[in-house]
Design an enzyme around this catalytic site. Structure first.
Site, PDB file in Angstrom:
ATOM      1  N   HIS A 146       0.822  -1.223   0.000  1.00 32.67           N
ATOM      2  CA  HIS A 146       0.000   0.000   0.000  1.00 32.67           C
ATOM      3  C   HIS A 146       0.852   1.268   0.000  1.00 32.67           C
ATOM      4  O   HIS A 146       0.310   2.371  -0.119  1.00 32.67           O
ATOM      5  CB  HIS A 146      -0.931   0.028   1.215  1.00 32.67           C
ATOM      6  CG  HIS A 146      -1.959  -1.059   1.222  1.00 32.67           C
ATOM      7  ND1 HIS A 146      -2.911  -1.188   0.232  1.00 32.67           N
ATOM      8  CD2 HIS A 146      -2.188  -2.087   2.090  1.00 32.67           C
ATOM      9  CE1 HIS A 146      -3.678  -2.240   0.497  1.00 32.67           C
ATOM     10  NE2 HIS A 146      -3.260  -2.808   1.619  1.00 32.67           N
ATOM     11  N   ASP A 206      -2.422 -10.553  -2.607  1.00 29.05           N
ATOM     12  CA  ASP A 206      -3.037 -10.132  -1.338  1.00 29.05           C
ATOM     13  C   ASP A 206      -4.520  -9.811  -1.576  1.00 29.05           C
ATOM     14  O   ASP A 206      -4.903  -9.365  -2.657  1.00 29.05           O
ATOM     15  CB  ASP A 206      -2.305  -8.893  -0.808  1.00 29.05           C
ATOM     16  CG  ASP A 206      -2.732  -8.466   0.591  1.00 29.05           C
ATOM     17  OD1 ASP A 206      -1.979  -8.744   1.537  1.00 29.05           O
ATOM     18  OD2 ASP A 206      -3.814  -7.848   0.730  1.00 29.05           O
ATOM     19  N   HIS A 240      -6.186  -7.385  -0.549  1.00 24.98           N
ATOM     20  CA  HIS A 240      -6.387  -5.948  -0.789  1.00 24.98           C
ATOM     21  C   HIS A 240      -5.597  -5.500  -2.019  1.00 24.98           C
ATOM     22  O   HIS A 240      -4.484  -5.989  -2.261  1.00 24.98           O
ATOM     23  CB  HIS A 240      -5.924  -5.143   0.423  1.00 24.98           C
ATOM     24  CG  HIS A 240      -6.584  -5.531   1.715  1.00 24.98           C
ATOM     25  ND1 HIS A 240      -6.025  -6.457   2.587  1.00 24.98           N
ATOM     26  CD2 HIS A 240      -7.750  -5.138   2.264  1.00 24.98           C
ATOM     27  CE1 HIS A 240      -6.828  -6.595   3.636  1.00 24.98           C
ATOM     28  NE2 HIS A 240      -7.884  -5.814   3.468  1.00 24.98           N
TER      29      HIS A 240
HETATM   30  C1  OKP Z   1      -3.112  -4.367   4.644  1.00 30.37           C
HETATM   31  B1  OKP Z   1      -2.684  -5.515   3.713  1.00 30.37           B
HETATM   32  C2  OKP Z   1     -11.132  -2.866   8.304  1.00 30.37           C
HETATM   33  C3  OKP Z   1     -10.075  -1.798   8.246  1.00 30.37           C
HETATM   34  C4  OKP Z   1      -9.094  -2.079   7.162  1.00 30.37           C
HETATM   35  C5  OKP Z   1      -6.760  -1.674   6.606  1.00 30.37           C
HETATM   36  C6  OKP Z   1      -6.402  -2.988   6.040  1.00 30.37           C
HETATM   37  C7  OKP Z   1      -4.991  -2.992   5.550  1.00 30.37           C
HETATM   38  C8  OKP Z   1      -4.586  -4.272   4.888  1.00 30.37           C
HETATM   39  N1  OKP Z   1     -12.091  -2.619   9.353  1.00 30.37           N
HETATM   40  N2  OKP Z   1      -7.809  -1.643   7.553  1.00 30.37           N
HETATM   41  O1  OKP Z   1      -3.075  -5.355   2.387  1.00 30.37           O
HETATM   42  O2  OKP Z   1      -3.037  -6.813   4.164  1.00 30.37           O
HETATM   43 ZN    ZN Z   2      -4.160  -7.369   2.582  1.00 23.16          ZN
END
Ligand code: OKP
Ligand code: ZN
Length: 345
Positions: free
Chosen positions: A161, A197, A199
């Site tokens: 990210h 991933d 996300h």
């Molecule tokens: C990081 B990686 C959910 C909040 C989400 C951020 C997630 C970050 C993921 N309630 N918070 O890509 O695993």
């Molecule tokens: Zn993630």
């Protein structure tokens, strides 16, 4: 397959993150790395090595000078100028009608200027841990340059990210980009980063959006339904010289292995057409059915199949750890990907 890991990565110890409108215990915790380290040793994936120091030029190829100055001096300013001892979170961002061409001078303004979410605490040793995580990625890349056909960089905190001048999503330095730049600096012509991933890897996409030497492919939850909310749609194909070298494969919430496997087939075909010298896998394990913050349905055995699909590309491969928060199963799921890869390799 060599494994790279530095105990300095454990020094980032976030306590609480803002999540679902409340302070919640942080999920990106040192225990994640410890459990993966013991599982990959147990599964006899390979020998564990500590990285050397991070090469400074790689850092400046990925991140802006202003961002690096901010991060490397942040805790000193926060604690000594402001007398704050608690970990830091930003509060206000330059959305729509605001200006973003003016970098604020005050610390709180800068915290916002260089971030995109309030879920990523900065603590006293965060930057040191992030630098070690980046060094772990560089050291894995060096193994491919030396002729190894695979390596595993056990990076933590994660990186995908993080954009050139923005942190967030638990990420501070883009480790996959550090590895890509290390390979390019050592003579590689073309690199693919495949991000599996849960996300979207918005930071990696931002870094390579205008470039044709690094192909970026991401399989992730549809941003219309999931974090990081504002990037990761299928119509983002790259721009300028980079047009055609960015491929997003968003999937619906609830996706299980058959549909994830179809997206993997689409991804591997695109990789074969690009014919990279090396493949970097942004290895998130949060597509797992029991992940506490995610909504895909991959099972433990599916991670073996995922590793096998990656091996079928038949290209030197560096695995760089990203997310995955179901701590009890994280080690087994990670070892399964690497075992599945080695069996097919
Ligand atoms: C990081 B990686 C959910 C909040 C989400 C951020 C997630 C970050 C993921 N309630 N918070 O890509 O695993
Ligand atoms: Zn993630």
């Amino acid at each position: 397959m060599d494994i790279v890991f530095s105990p300095d990565q454990l020094k980032h110890q976030p306590g609480q993150e803002l999540s679902d409108g409340a302070f919640m215990p942080a999920v990106e915790i040192p225990r994640r790395a410890e459990i993966i380290l013991s599982a990959v040793q147990e599964a006899q994936i390979g020998e564990v090595f500590a990285p050397g120091p991070l090469s400074e030029p790689l850092l400046t190829r990925v991140h802006s000078a202003a961002y690096l100055t901010f991060q490397s001096t942040f805790w000193q300013r926060w604690s000594q100028e402001l007398g704050r001892e608690h970990e830091a979170l930003p509060l206000c961002w330059p959305v729509r009608h605001f200006r973003r061409d003016q970098q604020p001078k005050d610390i709180d303004g800068q915290l916002s200027y260089f971030s995109f979410d309030a879920g990523t605490p900065l603590g006293p040793h965060t930057w040191q841990a992030a630098l070690s995580s980046a060094a772990t990625a560089e050291s894995g890349a060096k193994r491919l340059t030396a002729g190894h056909t695979s390596a595993f960089s056990l990076c933590r905190p994660p990186g995908h990210h993080a954009a050139p001048d923005i942190y967030g999503g638990y990420c501070f330095i883009n480790n996959a980009a550090i590895a890509a730049e290390a390979l390019l600096a050592s003579g590689a012509q073309r690199i693919t980063i495949l991000d599996v991933d849960y996300h979207h890897g918005n930071g990696t996409q931002a870094i390579y959006y205008g470039r044709q030497d690094v192909q970026f492919i991401s399989i992730h939850a549809d941003p219309a339904e999931e974090f990081p909310h504002f990037l990761g749609y299928g119509d983002e194909i790259g721009e300028g010289a980079g047009e055609g070298y960015n491929l997003n494969l968003p999937l619906q919430l609830g996706t299980a292995w058959p549909d994830f496997a179809d997206a993997m087939s689409t991804a591997t075909q695109a990789i074969k057409r690009f014919a990279p010298d090396s493949l970097i896998i942004s290895l998130g394990l949060d597509s797992f059915e029991k992940d506490p913050i995610s909504k895909f349905k991959l099972k433990t055995a599916d991670f073996v199949a995922l590793g096998a699909k990656i091996a079928a590309v038949k290209t030197p491969t560096l695995f760089v750890l990203e997310g995955g928060y179901a701590v009890d199963d994280l080690g087994t799921n990670c070892a399964n990907v690497l075992t599945g890869f080695l069996q097919e390799h």
